[in-house]
Each structure stands twice: as structure tokens, then as C-alpha cells.
Design a protein around this motif. Structure first.
Motif, PDB file in Angstrom:
ATOM      1  N   LEU A  21       0.936  -0.900  -0.161  1.00 30.86           N
ATOM      2  CA  LEU A  21      -0.150  -0.117  -0.174  1.00 30.86           C
ATOM      3  C   LEU A  21       1.180   1.573   0.442  1.00 30.86           C
ATOM      4  CD1 LEU A  21      -2.963  -0.964   2.479  1.00 30.86           C
ATOM      5  CD2 LEU A  21      -3.590  -0.721   0.364  1.00 30.86           C
ATOM      6  N   THR A  22       2.128   1.274   0.547  1.00 34.65           N
ATOM      7  CA  THR A  22       2.639   2.461   0.836  1.00 34.65           C
ATOM      8  C   THR A  22       2.618   2.348  -0.744  1.00 34.65           C
ATOM      9  OG1 THR A  22       3.725   1.692   2.714  1.00 34.65           O
ATOM     10  CG2 THR A  22       5.211   3.373   1.203  1.00 34.65           C
ATOM     11  N   ASN A  23       3.216   1.973  -2.020  1.00 35.70           N
ATOM     12  CA  ASN A  23       4.278   2.768  -2.666  1.00 35.70           C
ATOM     13  C   ASN A  23       2.680   3.186  -3.563  1.00 35.70           C
ATOM     14  OD1 ASN A  23       7.149   2.275  -2.845  1.00 35.70           O
ATOM     15  ND2 ASN A  23       6.486   0.458  -2.084  1.00 35.70           N
ATOM     16  N   ILE A  24       1.922   3.463  -3.357  1.00 32.73           N
ATOM     17  CA  ILE A  24       0.133   3.776  -3.962  1.00 32.73           C
ATOM     18  C   ILE A  24       0.959   4.910  -3.321  1.00 32.73           C
ATOM     19  CG2 ILE A  24      -2.345   3.819  -4.105  1.00 32.73           C
ATOM     20  CD1 ILE A  24      -2.094   1.338  -3.050  1.00 32.73           C
ATOM     21  N   GLY A  25       1.255   5.824  -2.329  1.00 38.21           N
ATOM     22  CA  GLY A  25       1.532   6.711  -2.221  1.00 38.21           C
ATOM     23  C   GLY A  25       2.808   7.344  -3.106  1.00 38.21           C
ATOM     24  N   GLY A  26       4.083   6.215  -3.046  1.00 39.90           N
ATOM     25  CA  GLY A  26       5.021   7.050  -4.685  1.00 39.90           C
ATOM     26  C   GLY A  26       4.158   6.814  -5.503  1.00 39.90           C
ATOM     27  N   VAL A  27       3.178   6.107  -6.344  1.00 42.73           N
ATOM     28  CA  VAL A  27       2.475   6.253  -7.338  1.00 42.73           C
ATOM     29  C   VAL A  27       1.979   7.990  -7.531  1.00 42.73           C
ATOM     30  CG1 VAL A  27       0.749   6.212  -9.458  1.00 42.73           C
ATOM     31  CG2 VAL A  27       1.909   4.743  -7.774  1.00 42.73           C
ATOM     32  N   ILE A  28       1.312   7.668  -6.985  1.00 41.60           N
ATOM     33  CA  ILE A  28       0.654   9.479  -6.671  1.00 41.60           C
ATOM     34  C   ILE A  28       1.334  10.616  -6.819  1.00 41.60           C
ATOM     35  CG2 ILE A  28      -0.381  11.042  -5.159  1.00 41.60           C
ATOM     36  CD1 ILE A  28      -2.361   8.467  -4.134  1.00 41.60           C
ATOM     37  N   SER A  29       3.029  10.610  -5.819  1.00 47.56           N
ATOM     38  CA  SER A  29       3.545  10.788  -5.521  1.00 47.56           C
ATOM     39  C   SER A  29       4.075  11.933  -6.541  1.00 47.56           C
ATOM     40  CB  SER A  29       4.965  11.070  -4.913  1.00 47.56           C
ATOM     41  OG  SER A  29       5.521   9.972  -5.010  1.00 47.56           O
ATOM     42  N   GLY A  30       4.055  11.465  -7.823  1.00 52.43           N
ATOM     43  CA  GLY A  30       4.845  11.265  -8.886  1.00 52.43           C
ATOM     44  C   GLY A  30       3.688  11.791  -9.789  1.00 52.43           C
ATOM     45  N   GLN A  31       2.822  12.018  -9.552  1.00 57.31           N
ATOM     46  CA  GLN A  31       1.739  12.449 -10.457  1.00 57.31           C
ATOM     47  C   GLN A  31       1.732  13.891  -9.882  1.00 57.31           C
ATOM     48  OE1 GLN A  31       1.331  11.851 -13.306  1.00 57.31           O
ATOM     49  NE2 GLN A  31       1.921   9.900 -13.421  1.00 57.31           N
ATOM     50  N   ILE A  32       1.618  14.501  -8.569  1.00 60.55           N
ATOM     51  CA  ILE A  32       1.248  15.851  -8.224  1.00 60.55           C
ATOM     52  C   ILE A  32       2.390  16.378  -8.191  1.00 60.55           C
ATOM     53  CG2 ILE A  32      -0.180  14.940  -6.470  1.00 60.55           C
ATOM     54  CD1 ILE A  32       1.427  15.103  -4.485  1.00 60.55           C
ATOM     55  N   TYR A  33       3.373  16.806  -9.040  1.00 57.49           N
ATOM     56  CA  TYR A  33       4.026  18.216  -9.262  1.00 57.49           C
ATOM     57  C   TYR A  33       4.409  17.841 -10.464  1.00 57.49           C
ATOM     58  CZ  TYR A  33       5.147  18.841  -3.820  1.00 57.49           C
ATOM     59  OH  TYR A  33       5.000  19.476  -2.320  1.00 57.49           O
ATOM     60  N   PRO A  34       3.490  18.429 -10.442  1.00 60.05           N
ATOM     61  CA  PRO A  34       4.389  18.489 -12.830  1.00 60.05           C
ATOM     62  C   PRO A  34       5.008  19.162 -12.760  1.00 60.05           C
ATOM     63  CG  PRO A  34       1.389  18.783 -11.956  1.00 60.05           C
ATOM     64  CD  PRO A  34       2.031  18.115 -10.961  1.00 60.05           C
ATOM     65  N   PHE A  65       3.230  25.486  -7.824  1.00 59.14           N
ATOM     66  CA  PHE A  65       2.800  23.954  -7.302  1.00 59.14           C
ATOM     67  C   PHE A  65       1.577  23.602  -6.701  1.00 59.14           C
ATOM     68  CE2 PHE A  65       7.530  23.502  -9.145  1.00 59.14           C
ATOM     69  CZ  PHE A  65       7.401  22.752  -9.423  1.00 59.14           C
ATOM     70  N   THR A  66       1.022  24.428  -6.434  1.00 59.49           N
ATOM     71  CA  THR A  66      -0.113  24.131  -6.094  1.00 59.49           C
ATOM     72  C   THR A  66      -0.895  22.381  -5.719  1.00 59.49           C
ATOM     73  OG1 THR A  66      -0.847  26.664  -6.421  1.00 59.49           O
ATOM     74  CG2 THR A  66      -2.989  24.851  -5.585  1.00 59.49           C
ATOM     75  N   LEU A  67      -0.841  22.023  -6.434  1.00 61.25           N
ATOM     76  CA  LEU A  67      -2.009  20.703  -6.673  1.00 61.25           C
ATOM     77  C   LEU A  67      -0.731  20.085  -5.332  1.00 61.25           C
ATOM     78  CD1 LEU A  67      -3.659  18.026  -7.086  1.00 61.25           C
ATOM     79  CD2 LEU A  67      -1.186  17.846  -8.625  1.00 61.25           C
ATOM     80  N   GLY A  68       0.259  19.908  -5.524  1.00 61.49           N
ATOM     81  CA  GLY A  68       1.265  18.903  -4.346  1.00 61.49           C
ATOM     82  C   GLY A  68       1.393  19.733  -3.402  1.00 61.49           C
TER      83      GLY A  68
END
Length: 486
Positions: free
Chosen positions: A408-421, A428-431
Motif C-alpha cells: 500500500l505504501t507505494n500507492i503513495g509513491g505513484v501518487i507522488s509522481g503525479q502531484i508535482y507536474p 506547485f499548488t496541487l502538490g
């Protein structure tokens, strides 16, 4: 009388083992020798895995430094392709981590861990020669798979050598090395700027090549530094091996461990709500760790309008500060067996930090906010893992519960890769907003977990008073004799 009945199984078994061989007057001498052995483990075991985790985080996180040094332009990345590459790493990290948690204990740690490190080191080295987005994707896939096998192996290895009341600090060692990787990565990235153009290669390519070579070399050394078990440990004499043996017997007597696990252990972990509660919290807090760690150089350069050189060295003190906070929190957490307080105390500082980053304030103030974010960044991630680990028994259930959490931890990793486009700079408001919300969810979640443990402890105390006994073959952390650390 109720208090006497509530003595933990750990205390009972520990005293039984020590008093079987030593009298009361010699008990203090036994504990002194045991402390010496634990210190020896800290000198010969913990540093090996700290360095392994450091190079692992360097190899996965240097994509942020490489992006500030021209990789995006040189291999013709467009739009959100950089973010996609970051997320792809964590997708394959997820795919590897749970099966690794289940299978790695069946293998020899002294063989499998160096082999994993060798593979990802070669992939990192190859990354220095990629020419396109496709090449970057291939290397991130392979890097994610091999590194996904590492942390479960480290966590289970430490569980075999340290008692649960010692484990928090040692897991902290691993996450402190993550913080130091962020600092060292900034220093190395700054240094390789001076290699730009040598052999007609850009500095970011040298960054990957140097880190890849370092990883391969360390993997080779690990074949000699990681022992198969305490019987073969080169740094222990016969008396110290006897102490380790006795400690292992104490741990097995308390946790019901057999050194193996069955499908029953996996089912016990899967149906226990605490595996999922800690895992969901971990999704939230690791989004901060990976988003902050990977994109901090870009945030400082593009968000705060600093130069490339400034961005490389300004990340260093921020990560060191995060490591210091985690070290202090982990020591106090183990000393007082208090897992909840360090997490709920540090998280609000990060929430304030992200609120500042979302505000229209000078760059200097926003840079100060990164120090506030660093306070919970590492301790909340590692502390949550330690909290679940020390409250799982037997060892098979612990392995499966950690597998659930780490997956489950690395679901957060996948998310983190998308929130700072890349196109979100400089705000960087979304991130920042997503990270603020994630940390808030973690903070609320720990109150829920604390309440769950307290309710279970109340039920156990009642069962002890009523004389409820659990057969040895059915012993888990749900048994009345197992005391949760809260």
C-alpha cells in the motif's frame, strides 16, 4: 491482583530464560553483556543496511537532480513524461514488494540482498547512457522491481536480530539514511556539475554512472559483510553468539515464532484491521516522503526561483534536519515504548509548512517551510512502519502484515509522481495542497489506531483476569499475553 495478572508474556519469558541460567545477582551482568552485543550489532549490521538504503534512495531519487541539470531537455521529455517515469518506478516497486515480503525469508539473506543490490546498481549505471523517454521507462521499470525487493528483506532481517523494543530505533537508522541520501544526493549532484562535458557527456549522466558504480561495489562488499545467521557472523565470538541464541529463544517464546510461516499467518494478517489501518496511513505519509524527496530540487529551483547550483546545495541542510528530528524521535520512542506521540506531535509542523508553501510569501520564508515539512517527513513514514512491526506476532504474521503495508505504501509513491507536474511551477499548488491533506489524514488516522489498540488492551486485561489461555499453536498478537506498544 489484576496488575499482577497483566504482566506481559515478554517479561515472563525473559526472566524465565535469564533465571534458568543466572541467579538474581548475575542478572545485571547478563543484561550488561546483552547490551554490549546489541551495540556490536549496531556497529556491524545496521551500517551495512543504512548504506544499502542510502544508495537505493540515491538511485531512485536522483531523477529530480538530473532533471534540474538538463536531462529533461537532452532526452526530449515532454509534458508530464518526467512525472510518468517517477510513477512507473513505484508501480513496479508495488508489484515486487508484497511477494518479496512473503518469499524473501525462505531465501538466504546473505545471498539475495547483495544480488538485488547488484541488479539495481547495473540498471542505474545503464541509465547514464539512455537517449529517450523509452529508455528512461525501461530503466525505471527495472529499478522499481529490484528496489521493491530490498526494504522487505531489510525489515525482516532486522526482525531476526533485534527484539521488538529495540526495533524502532533500528528501522529509524534505515530511514535516517533516506534523509541523508537526500542530503548526500544534493552534494553529489552539485559536485558532478563540474564533470559536465567530460567525455562529451552531460553532468547528469555522470551522476547516474558514479552512483551505479558505487552501488555495484557496495553490493560486492555486502557478500562479505552480511552474515547468513548469527552462527556464521564474523564479528561475534562464541560467548556473544550464545547471547544472540538466548535472545532468539526469548523472541520466539514471546512471539510464537518458528522461523517459518504458513498460509494461516497470511490470513491472520489480512483479516487484522491494523494491517490495513497502518497501510492506508502509510499511503498518505509516503506521498509526502517521496514527493518531497524526489521533487525538492525542482521545487527549490523552479518554485523558489533559485539557480541550479543553489538548488543542489540547499536541499542538503533540509534533509539533515529531517534526519536529526527522526533520530531524536526514534530514540525517545523506543526508550519509552511510545509509538503514537512522536507521530502526532511532528505532523502538525508539516501541515503548517505546507500551508506556508501555499501562501504568497517571499522565497526565503517558503524555503524555511521546507524545514517544517522535513520534521514529519521521515519520522512519520518510518515510525508508522515500526509501530505496526512491533505489534505483530508471530513472525509469519509480521512478514505478511509488513507486506500489506509496504504494498500500500507505494500507492503513495505513484501518487507522488503525479502531484508535482513540471508545468505547475512556480506555485506547485496541487502538490503542496495534496501533501497537506495527506499529512492531515495520517494525523487523524493515528488517533484511530491508538483508540483501536487501547480497546484491544482493555479486552486483553479482562481476558487475563478471567484466566483465558491461548494454545501455543494459536498464539498471535491478539492473545491476552501479548501487550501492544502504544
Amino acid at each position: 491482583m489484576a496488575n499482577d495478572d497483566s504482566k506481559t508474556k515478554l517479561e515472563t519469558e525473559s526472566h524465565k530464560f535469564t533465571h534458568d541460567e543466572y541467579g538474581d545477582q548475575e542478572l545485571e551482568e547478563w543484561r550488561r553483556k546483552e547490551k554490549t552485543v546489541v551495540h556490536r550489532l549496531d556497529c556491524f549490521i545496521a551500517p551495512v543496511f543504512m548504506i544499502l538504503n542510502l544508495v537505493s534512495y540515491l538511485d531512485r531519487g536522483n531523477i529530480g537532480f538530473a532533471a534540474t541539470q538538463g536531462m529533461t531537455r537532452e532526452i526530449h521529455l515532454e509534458g508530464t513524461q518526467l512525472n510518468t517515469a517517477v510513477s512507473i518506478f513505484y508501480v513496479f516497486y508495488i508489484l515486487a514488494e508484497f511477494p518479496a515480503s512473503i518469499l524473501v525469508k525462505r531465501l538466504r539473506f546473505d545471498r539475495v540482498i547483495p544480488a538485488i543490490a547488484l541488479c539495481w546498481g547495473l540498471v542505474c549505471l545503464f541509465t547514464g547512457f539512455i537517449q529517450s523517454f523509452g529508455g528512461l521507462v525501461v530503466t525505471r521499470v527495472l529499478l522499481g522491481f529490484f528496489e521493491g525487493c530490498l526494504f522487505p528483506a531489510i525489515a525482516l532481517f532486522l526482525c531476526n536480530w533485534y527484539k521488538r523494543e529495540e526495533l524502532g530505533v533500528r528501522i529509524a537508522f534505515i530511514f535516517i539514511s533516506t534523509a541523508l541520501a537526500g542530503a548526500f544526493g544534493g552534494l553529489l549532484a552539485w559536485a558532478v556539475l563540474h564533470l559536465d562535458g567530460i567525455a562529451n557527456m552531460s553532468g547528469w549522466r555522470w551522476l547516474y554512472i558514479i552512483e551505479g558504480i558505487a552501488t555495484v561495489v557496495w553490493a560486492g562488499l555486502c557478500t562479505m559483510l552480511i552474515p547468513q545467521n548469527y552462527q556464521t557472523a564474523y564479528f561475534l565470538n562464541d560467548d556473544q553468539k550464545a547471547i544472540i541464541k538466548r535472545r532468539a529463544e526469548e523472541m520466539d517464546a514471546y512471539s510464537g515464532g518458528s522461523g517459518r510461516y504458513t498460509r494461516k499467518d497470511i490470513k491472520e494478517a489480512a483479516k487484522d484491521i491494523k494491517s490495513w489501518a497502518h497501510g492506508i496511513i502509510q499511503i498518505a505519509v509516503v506521498t509526502i516522503l517521496y514527493g518531497f524527496g524526489t521533487f525538492l530540487p525542482i521545487i527549490i529551483k523552479d518554485g523558489f526561483q533559485f539557480s541550479t547550483v543553489q538548488a543542489q546545495y540547499l536541499v542538503i541542510p533540509v534533509n539533515i534536519w529531517g534526519a536529526v528530528v527522526y533520530a531524536i524521535g526514534a530514540v525517545l520512542s523506543d526508550k519509552y515504548t511510545a509509538r503514537f506521540l512522536p507521530l502526532v506531535i511532528c505532523a502538525p509542523f508539516g501541515i503548517i509548512g505546507y500551508a506556508i508553501l501555499l501562501s504568497d510569501v517571499p522565497s526565503g520564508v517558503r524555503y524555511f517551510a521546507t524545514y517544517l515539512v522535513a520534521m514529519p517527513c521521515f519520522i512519520c513514514t518510518g515510525g508508522n512502519i515500526a509501530w505496526l512491526s512491533v505489534n505483530c506476532a508471530p513472525d509469519g504474521k509480521r512478514a505478511a502484515s509488513l507486506g500489506i503495508l509496504l504494498t500500500l505504501t507505494n500507492i503513495g509513491g505513484v501518487i507522488s509522481g503525479q502531484i508535482y507536474p513540471s508545468n505547475a511551477s512556480p506555485a506547485f499548488t496541487l502538490g503542496h495542497a495534496w501533501s497537506l491533506g495527506s499529512l492531515s489524514i495520517g494525523w487523524i488516522g493515528w488517533w484511530f489506531v491508538r483508540s483501536m489498540y487501547r480497546n484491544r488492551e482493555a479486552s486483553k486485561d479482562k481476558a487475563l483476569v478471567e484466566g483465558v489461555a491461548v494454545p501455543e499453536r494459536d498464539f498471535t498478537d491478539r492473545a491476552p499475553g501479548f501487550k501492544y506498544q502504544i
